[in-house]
Design a protein around this motif. Structure first.
Motif, PDB file in Angstrom:
ATOM      1  N   THR A  43       0.837  -1.192   0.000  1.00 26.99           N
ATOM      2  CA  THR A  43       0.000   0.000   0.000  1.00 26.99           C
ATOM      3  C   THR A  43       0.875   1.248   0.000  1.00 26.99           C
ATOM      4  O   THR A  43       2.074   1.184   0.273  1.00 26.99           O
ATOM      5  CB  THR A  43      -0.915   0.041   1.231  1.00 26.99           C
ATOM      6  N   ALA A  44       0.254   2.384  -0.276  1.00 30.35           N
ATOM      7  CA  ALA A  44       0.996   3.648  -0.271  1.00 30.35           C
ATOM      8  C   ALA A  44       1.580   3.920   1.110  1.00 30.35           C
ATOM      9  O   ALA A  44       2.709   4.404   1.238  1.00 30.35           O
ATOM     10  CB  ALA A  44       0.071   4.792  -0.701  1.00 30.35           C
ATOM     11  N   THR A  45       0.816   3.602   2.150  1.00 29.12           N
ATOM     12  CA  THR A  45       1.300   3.812   3.519  1.00 29.12           C
ATOM     13  C   THR A  45       2.560   2.994   3.782  1.00 29.12           C
ATOM     14  O   THR A  45       3.519   3.483   4.394  1.00 29.12           O
ATOM     15  CB  THR A  45       0.210   3.428   4.528  1.00 29.12           C
ATOM     16  N   LEU A  47       4.731   1.892   1.516  1.00 30.45           N
ATOM     17  CA  LEU A  47       5.828   2.399   0.691  1.00 30.45           C
ATOM     18  C   LEU A  47       6.427   3.688   1.251  1.00 30.45           C
ATOM     19  O   LEU A  47       7.621   3.951   1.070  1.00 30.45           O
ATOM     20  CB  LEU A  47       5.339   2.635  -0.739  1.00 30.45           C
ATOM     21  N   LEU A  48       5.614   4.468   1.930  1.00 30.19           N
ATOM     22  CA  LEU A  48       6.073   5.745   2.482  1.00 30.19           C
ATOM     23  C   LEU A  48       6.601   5.617   3.911  1.00 30.19           C
ATOM     24  O   LEU A  48       7.010   6.603   4.503  1.00 30.19           O
ATOM     25  CB  LEU A  48       4.929   6.761   2.447  1.00 30.19           C
ATOM     26  N   ASN A 116      -6.752   2.553   3.315  1.00 31.57           N
ATOM     27  CA  ASN A 116      -5.502   1.821   3.503  1.00 31.57           C
ATOM     28  C   ASN A 116      -5.076   1.049   2.257  1.00 31.57           C
ATOM     29  O   ASN A 116      -3.892   0.985   1.927  1.00 31.57           O
ATOM     30  CB  ASN A 116      -5.633   0.848   4.675  1.00 31.57           C
ATOM     31  N   LEU A 119      -5.460   4.174  -1.191  1.00 32.57           N
ATOM     32  CA  LEU A 119      -5.124   5.594  -1.155  1.00 32.57           C
ATOM     33  C   LEU A 119      -3.962   5.863  -0.205  1.00 32.57           C
ATOM     34  O   LEU A 119      -3.152   4.990   0.050  1.00 32.57           O
ATOM     35  CB  LEU A 119      -6.370   6.393  -0.752  1.00 32.57           C
ATOM     36  N   TRP A 120      -3.890   7.059   0.289  1.00 35.88           N
ATOM     37  CA  TRP A 120      -2.800   7.489   1.154  1.00 35.88           C
ATOM     38  C   TRP A 120      -3.388   8.094   2.418  1.00 35.88           C
ATOM     39  O   TRP A 120      -4.569   8.405   2.492  1.00 35.88           O
ATOM     40  CB  TRP A 120      -1.922   8.511   0.424  1.00 35.88           C
ATOM     41  N   GLN A 121      -2.552   8.262   3.425  1.00 42.77           N
ATOM     42  CA  GLN A 121      -3.004   8.848   4.677  1.00 42.77           C
ATOM     43  C   GLN A 121      -3.120  10.368   4.529  1.00 42.77           C
ATOM     44  O   GLN A 121      -2.565  10.955   3.615  1.00 42.77           O
ATOM     45  CB  GLN A 121      -2.026   8.511   5.808  1.00 42.77           C
ATOM     46  N   ARG A 127      -9.063  13.583  -1.298  1.00 46.28           N
ATOM     47  CA  ARG A 127      -8.790  12.244  -0.768  1.00 46.28           C
ATOM     48  C   ARG A 127     -10.050  11.615  -0.179  1.00 46.28           C
ATOM     49  O   ARG A 127     -10.334  10.433  -0.385  1.00 46.28           O
ATOM     50  CB  ARG A 127      -7.697  12.327   0.291  1.00 46.28           C
TER      51      ARG A 127
END
Length: 231
Positions: A43-45, A47-48, A116, A119-121, A127
């Motif tokens: 997920t983007a979370t 990866l970041l 989750n 998308l992103w936090q 968003r």
């Protein structure tokens, strides 16, 4: 002549935007359908996250029912009743916002899963709009059991830790298939702020909150508030 050119340019822009919107809608539907079948790989979370990624996907059949009941008790008691959105919570948030207060909570498990997984936090109307769209899709294309399965596998459960299996191994040194009510309640209590809330040695308000969730697990079981997950 100039007006005709302007109308022609405007029509081309409209057609382009229409095709782009249609393509994005189709892509999102196919993406959701893919995740209905295959485990969410990343997920983007994740990866970041500069702390790395520790995760281990487990099917819902290998996750103790106590954990399902704990997150319903802690975060979304109406999970089996709503179609992705808790209208009462939204209305309360709107009222608080109108009074100038800070909006807190209100997101259902379905909304958190959509955020989750796809998308992103962070906030923002754009968003939140995407979150609403993906929530609608997963409610209608996945169903409650798959939503819960994905949620329990991609939710952040600690620093660099994702999913209840990885969390269970980290905190209790055993698999998520045999979480007792105390362990499940402690993990659920920490979910909103997993980087800051202690799971192994909670104290003060967090310990009391965990005890409240543990008691509510019995209510979820008694009233069948998790029945849609196990139909």
């Amino acid at each position: 002549m100039a007006k005709a050119k302007a109308r022609g340019f405007g029509a081309r822009i409209f057609i382009f935007l229409f095709k782009l919107t249609l393509a994005l809608v189709l892509f999102s539907v196919l993406w959701v359908l893919l995740y209905r079948i295959v485990p969410v790989p990343v997920t983007a979370t994740m990866l970041l996250d500069d702390k790395g990624i520790t995760k281990d996907w487990e099917p819902l059949s290998d996750i103790d029912r106590n954990m399902v009941r704990a997150v319903i008790a802690a975060e979304d008691g109406k999970f089996c009743e709503h179609a992705g959105f808790d209208r009462e919570a939204i209305e309360k948030a709107m009222q608080q916002n109108a009074q100038g207060g800070r909006i807190r909570g209100g997101s259902t498990i379905s909304q958190q899963t959509a955020k989750n997984a796809f998308l992103w936090q962070g906030g923002g109307y754009f968003r939140k709009g995407l979150e609403a769209w993906f929530t609608f899709l997963i409610e209608n294309l996945w169903g409650k059991r798959r939503i819960m399965e994905v949620y329990l596998n991609v939710a952040e459960t600690g620093i660099g830790t994702y999913g209840v299996e990885a969390g269970s191994m980290r905190y209790f040194n055993h698999s998520a298939d045999r979480l007792n009510t105390t362990e499940a309640a402690r993990m659920a209590a920490a979910l909103p702020l997993p980087k800051k809330r202690s799971v192994k040695n909670p104290s003060g308000w967090l310990a009391r909150h965990g005890n409240t969730i543990r008691a509510r697990i019995g209510v979820v079981a008694r009233d069948g508030l998790d029945s849609c997950v196990y139909e």
